[in-house]
Write a protein that holds these residues in place. Structure first.
Motif, PDB file in Angstrom:
ATOM      1  N   ALA A 128      49.116  11.332  27.725  1.00 28.15           N
ATOM      2  CA  ALA A 128      48.563  10.132  27.106  1.00 28.15           C
ATOM      3  C   ALA A 128      47.664  10.495  25.930  1.00 28.15           C
ATOM      4  CB  ALA A 128      47.790   9.324  28.138  1.00 28.15           C
ATOM      5  N   VAL A 129      46.891  11.560  26.068  1.00 28.22           N
ATOM      6  CA  VAL A 129      46.035  12.008  24.960  1.00 28.22           C
ATOM      7  C   VAL A 129      46.887  12.330  23.739  1.00 28.22           C
ATOM      8  CG1 VAL A 129      44.555  13.892  24.155  1.00 28.22           C
ATOM      9  CG2 VAL A 129      44.157  12.861  26.407  1.00 28.22           C
ATOM     10  N   ARG A 130      47.914  13.142  23.932  1.00 31.61           N
ATOM     11  CA  ARG A 130      48.737  13.551  22.791  1.00 31.61           C
ATOM     12  C   ARG A 130      49.445  12.359  22.163  1.00 31.61           C
ATOM     13  NH1 ARG A 130      49.995  17.657  26.824  1.00 31.61           N
ATOM     14  NH2 ARG A 130      48.753  19.532  26.359  1.00 31.61           N
ATOM     15  N   ARG A 131      49.963  11.472  23.000  1.00 31.65           N
ATOM     16  CA  ARG A 131      50.683  10.308  22.469  1.00 31.65           C
ATOM     17  C   ARG A 131      49.752   9.388  21.697  1.00 31.65           C
ATOM     18  NH1 ARG A 131      50.584   5.453  24.183  1.00 31.65           N
ATOM     19  NH2 ARG A 131      49.814   6.004  26.276  1.00 31.65           N
ATOM     20  N   GLU A 132      48.609   9.048  22.289  1.00 29.57           N
ATOM     21  CA  GLU A 132      47.700   8.095  21.660  1.00 29.57           C
ATOM     22  C   GLU A 132      47.153   8.624  20.330  1.00 29.57           C
ATOM     23  OE1 GLU A 132      46.697   5.050  22.103  1.00 29.57           O
ATOM     24  OE2 GLU A 132      47.718   4.585  23.979  1.00 29.57           O
ATOM     25  N   VAL A 133      46.783   9.888  20.293  1.00 28.37           N
ATOM     26  CA  VAL A 133      46.230  10.439  19.057  1.00 28.37           C
ATOM     27  C   VAL A 133      47.285  10.450  17.956  1.00 28.37           C
ATOM     28  CG1 VAL A 133      45.215  12.485  17.969  1.00 28.37           C
ATOM     29  CG2 VAL A 133      44.488  11.800  20.256  1.00 28.37           C
ATOM     30  N   PHE A 134      48.505  10.796  18.318  1.00 22.42           N
ATOM     31  CA  PHE A 134      49.560  10.805  17.309  1.00 22.42           C
ATOM     32  C   PHE A 134      49.900   9.386  16.857  1.00 22.42           C
ATOM     33  CE2 PHE A 134      53.968  10.942  15.808  1.00 22.42           C
ATOM     34  CZ  PHE A 134      53.843  11.916  14.816  1.00 22.42           C
ATOM     35  N   GLU A 135      49.963   8.438  17.811  1.00 21.17           N
ATOM     36  CA  GLU A 135      50.281   7.059  17.443  1.00 21.17           C
ATOM     37  C   GLU A 135      49.211   6.443  16.549  1.00 21.17           C
ATOM     38  OE1 GLU A 135      52.840   5.720  21.438  1.00 21.17           O
ATOM     39  OE2 GLU A 135      50.853   4.876  21.059  1.00 21.17           O
ATOM     40  N   GLU A 136      47.958   6.697  16.865  1.00 21.14           N
ATOM     41  CA  GLU A 136      46.878   6.046  16.136  1.00 21.14           C
ATOM     42  C   GLU A 136      46.522   6.747  14.833  1.00 21.14           C
ATOM     43  OE1 GLU A 136      43.497   5.458  18.662  1.00 21.14           O
ATOM     44  OE2 GLU A 136      44.520   3.978  19.904  1.00 21.14           O
ATOM     45  N   ALA A 137      46.586   8.078  14.828  1.00 21.01           N
ATOM     46  CA  ALA A 137      46.096   8.812  13.655  1.00 21.01           C
ATOM     47  C   ALA A 137      47.091   9.795  13.064  1.00 21.01           C
ATOM     48  CB  ALA A 137      44.803   9.561  14.027  1.00 21.01           C
ATOM     49  N   GLY A 138      48.259   9.973  13.690  1.00 18.68           N
ATOM     50  CA  GLY A 138      49.249  10.897  13.153  1.00 18.68           C
ATOM     51  C   GLY A 138      48.888  12.353  13.315  1.00 18.68           C
ATOM     52  N   VAL A 139      47.916  12.657  14.183  1.00 16.32           N
ATOM     53  CA  VAL A 139      47.453  14.028  14.408  1.00 16.32           C
ATOM     54  C   VAL A 139      48.091  14.566  15.687  1.00 16.32           C
ATOM     55  CG1 VAL A 139      45.423  15.450  14.962  1.00 16.32           C
ATOM     56  CG2 VAL A 139      45.272  13.664  13.194  1.00 16.32           C
ATOM     57  N   THR A 140      48.606  15.789  15.632  1.00 12.88           N
ATOM     58  CA  THR A 140      49.195  16.402  16.817  1.00 12.88           C
ATOM     59  C   THR A 140      48.136  17.196  17.576  1.00 12.88           C
ATOM     60  OG1 THR A 140      49.905  18.317  15.515  1.00 12.88           O
ATOM     61  CG2 THR A 140      51.498  16.523  15.815  1.00 12.88           C
ATOM     62  N   VAL A 141      48.292  17.246  18.905  1.00 18.30           N
ATOM     63  CA  VAL A 141      47.290  17.863  19.773  1.00 18.30           C
ATOM     64  C   VAL A 141      47.958  18.893  20.664  1.00 18.30           C
ATOM     65  CG1 VAL A 141      45.583  17.439  21.594  1.00 18.30           C
ATOM     66  CG2 VAL A 141      45.868  15.782  19.733  1.00 18.30           C
ATOM     67  N   GLY A 142      47.308  20.046  20.831  1.00 21.24           N
ATOM     68  CA  GLY A 142      47.809  21.098  21.694  1.00 21.24           C
ATOM     69  C   GLY A 142      47.152  21.064  23.063  1.00 21.24           C
ATOM     70  N   ALA A 143      46.282  22.022  23.321  1.00 22.59           N
ATOM     71  CA  ALA A 143      45.635  22.136  24.633  1.00 22.59           C
ATOM     72  C   ALA A 143      44.742  20.934  24.908  1.00 22.59           C
ATOM     73  CB  ALA A 143      44.816  23.423  24.698  1.00 22.59           C
ATOM     74  N   VAL A 144      44.826  20.422  26.137  1.00 21.44           N
ATOM     75  CA  VAL A 144      44.041  19.262  26.562  1.00 21.44           C
ATOM     76  C   VAL A 144      43.370  19.589  27.891  1.00 21.44           C
ATOM     77  CG1 VAL A 144      44.133  16.847  27.308  1.00 21.44           C
ATOM     78  CG2 VAL A 144      45.554  17.611  25.394  1.00 21.44           C
ATOM     79  N   SER A 145      42.121  19.178  28.054  1.00 22.92           N
ATOM     80  CA  SER A 145      41.424  19.385  29.321  1.00 22.92           C
ATOM     81  C   SER A 145      40.552  18.174  29.637  1.00 22.92           C
ATOM     82  CB  SER A 145      40.561  20.650  29.275  1.00 22.92           C
ATOM     83  OG  SER A 145      39.617  20.593  28.213  1.00 22.92           O
ATOM     84  N   TYR A 146      40.235  18.031  30.933  1.00 21.14           N
ATOM     85  CA  TYR A 146      39.427  16.911  31.411  1.00 21.14           C
ATOM     86  C   TYR A 146      37.941  17.246  31.328  1.00 21.14           C
ATOM     87  CZ  TYR A 146      37.135  13.899  34.859  1.00 21.14           C
ATOM     88  OH  TYR A 146      36.275  13.044  35.493  1.00 21.14           O
ATOM     89  N   LEU A 147      37.113  16.247  30.969  1.00 23.80           N
ATOM     90  CA  LEU A 147      35.677  16.462  30.879  1.00 23.80           C
ATOM     91  C   LEU A 147      34.886  15.605  31.870  1.00 23.80           C
ATOM     92  CD1 LEU A 147      35.240  16.593  26.989  1.00 23.80           C
ATOM     93  CD2 LEU A 147      35.014  18.510  28.587  1.00 23.80           C
ATOM     94  N   ALA A 148      35.052  14.289  31.816  1.00 23.62           N
ATOM     95  CA  ALA A 148      34.243  13.388  32.642  1.00 23.62           C
ATOM     96  C   ALA A 148      34.918  12.028  32.677  1.00 23.62           C
ATOM     97  CB  ALA A 148      32.831  13.257  32.064  1.00 23.62           C
ATOM     98  N   SER A 149      34.467  11.159  33.582  1.00 24.40           N
ATOM     99  CA  SER A 149      35.013   9.805  33.636  1.00 24.40           C
ATOM    100  C   SER A 149      33.880   8.795  33.735  1.00 24.40           C
ATOM    101  CB  SER A 149      35.972   9.645  34.817  1.00 24.40           C
ATOM    102  OG  SER A 149      35.295   9.795  36.044  1.00 24.40           O
ATOM    103  N   GLN A 150      34.208   7.559  33.357  1.00 25.60           N
ATOM    104  CA  GLN A 150      33.219   6.490  33.395  1.00 25.60           C
ATOM    105  C   GLN A 150      33.894   5.172  33.747  1.00 25.60           C
ATOM    106  OE1 GLN A 150      31.658   4.963  29.605  1.00 25.60           O
ATOM    107  NE2 GLN A 150      29.609   4.872  30.523  1.00 25.60           N
ATOM    108  N   PRO A 151      33.463   4.502  34.822  1.00 23.28           N
ATOM    109  CA  PRO A 151      33.957   3.147  35.052  1.00 23.28           C
ATOM    110  C   PRO A 151      33.406   2.243  33.960  1.00 23.28           C
ATOM    111  CG  PRO A 151      32.242   3.702  36.634  1.00 23.28           C
ATOM    112  CD  PRO A 151      32.501   4.939  35.852  1.00 23.28           C
ATOM    113  N   TRP A 152      34.282   1.480  33.330  1.00 20.45           N
ATOM    114  CA  TRP A 152      33.885   0.659  32.185  1.00 20.45           C
ATOM    115  C   TRP A 152      34.265  -0.781  32.495  1.00 20.45           C
ATOM    116  CZ3 TRP A 152      30.506   1.351  28.617  1.00 20.45           C
ATOM    117  CH2 TRP A 152      30.529   0.652  27.402  1.00 20.45           C
ATOM    118  N   ALA A 153      33.267  -1.599  32.755  1.00 25.29           N
ATOM    119  CA  ALA A 153      33.485  -2.935  33.314  1.00 25.29           C
ATOM    120  C   ALA A 153      33.743  -3.996  32.247  1.00 25.29           C
ATOM    121  CB  ALA A 153      32.279  -3.327  34.155  1.00 25.29           C
TER     122      ALA A 153
END
Length: 313
Positions: free
Chosen positions: A219-244
């Motif tokens: 999802a990270v790679r797809r969204e970044v490419f769809e929105e900004a045309g930038v390709t992404v390689g390595a991806v890692s998880y950092l943190a999460s937040q419930p957003w109401a």
């Protein structure tokens, strides 16, 4: 990320009292109740107002009481006063970034209903998590009054954590929508963008909903490419937040860009740009000439702040 649970709406470790939900009515007499009006919690100073179950203000509440948690052996419920009409309400900005209006109930004159995005950074962790949970649940009930299987009216059960359909027997549960929000970096720069309707000058990290059958990394790679045309390689998880707003789980991810040319999709965002670490420090200091930071309390602000201070790992 060692400090992941210091993000707003996280880390309170609420006892959600799931074992009390089936007979929650037995615990109402010995309880505290927080109140919301159209998604806005009732706040006094830096804290949620906790009312007795028989407080006069609750005569304006809808029948359903959400059992949110248990603290010190006492139940904490939430009540929805959205049917109450304050004197001369300004409804134009409700549920928006720009809502600075506050509404005071005559039975609780020392407190006001405040937009949660405005109050979230001054509430305690417990209060912030309680308010966010109540806001999301009330929104879910408001838009899920009918069975998705047969169309018949459903009823709230399990102290607000379930809706049942008597017609076909289906059970329905609150939904949370997973969203990836991405700290995309290239050397000394980070990729930020802005959406139409945001406060003037505000830039944040790119984000998007996770699609069915998709991993967070994909999802990270797809969204970044769809929105900004930038390709992404390595991806890692950092943190999460419930957003109401209304009911998302923001999954904070880090990605390394493998290209830097930006081509935005104007249907998704109105601008994107690379910002150096030095520029971002000016943004956070309020000294950048045309960029304002993501809202304090949002996970984007949290991730960028920790990227600047080298405390992501």
């Amino acid at each position: 990320m060692k400090i992941a649970e210091t993000v707003t709406f996280a880390g309170a470790n609420l006892d959600r009292a799931a074992d009390w939900r089936a007979d929650s009515a037995a615990h109402i007499a010995d309880s505290d109740v927080i109140a919301l009006w159209r998604g806005k919690p009732l706040v006094a100073g830096d804290a949620l107002v906790r009312l007795r179950h028989d407080h006069p203000a609750l005569s304006d509440a809808r029948d359903m009481r959400l059992l949110l948690a248990r603290s010190g052996g006492r139940a904490i419920f939430a009540a929805d006063l959205s049917d109450w009409t304050p004197a001369g309400p300004d409804v134009a900005h409700l549920d928006s970034f720009s809502d600075q209006t506050e509404q005071a109930h005559p039975a609780v004159p020392q407190a006001t209903f405040v937009e949660l995005r405005s109050a979230m950074t001054r509430l305690s962790r417990e209060d912030a998590e309680l308010a966010a949970t109540a806001r999301s649940l009330f929104h879910w009930h408001a838009i899920h009054g009918f069975c998705a299987n047969c169309g018949a009216a459903s009823v709230a059960t399990q102290a607000g954590w379930q809706r049942d359909c008597a017609a076909c027997g289906r059970h329905h549960f609150p939904r949370t929508d997973p969203v990836v929000i991405m700290l995309i970096t290239h050397q000394n720069s980070v990729l930020v963008g802005r959406s139409p309707g945001w406060p003037e000058g505000m830039y944040s990290l790119l984000a998007g909903f996770v699609e069915p059958g998709e991993t967070l990394e994909a999802a990270v790679r797809r969204e970044v490419f769809e929105e900004a045309g930038v390709t992404v390689g390595a991806v890692s998880y950092l943190a999460s937040q419930p957003w109401a707003f209304p009911a998302s789980l923001m999954c904070g991810m880090r990605g390394e860009a493998t290209s830097t040319a930006i081509t935005i999709d104007p249907a998704e965002i109105e601008d994107a740009r690379w910002v150096t670490r030095e520029e971002m420090a000016d943004v956070f200091a309020g000294q950048h000439h045309d960029i304002k930071p993501a809202r304090p309390g949002a996970i984007a602000h949290f991730l960028l702040e920790n990227w600047l201070s080298d405390t992501l790992d």
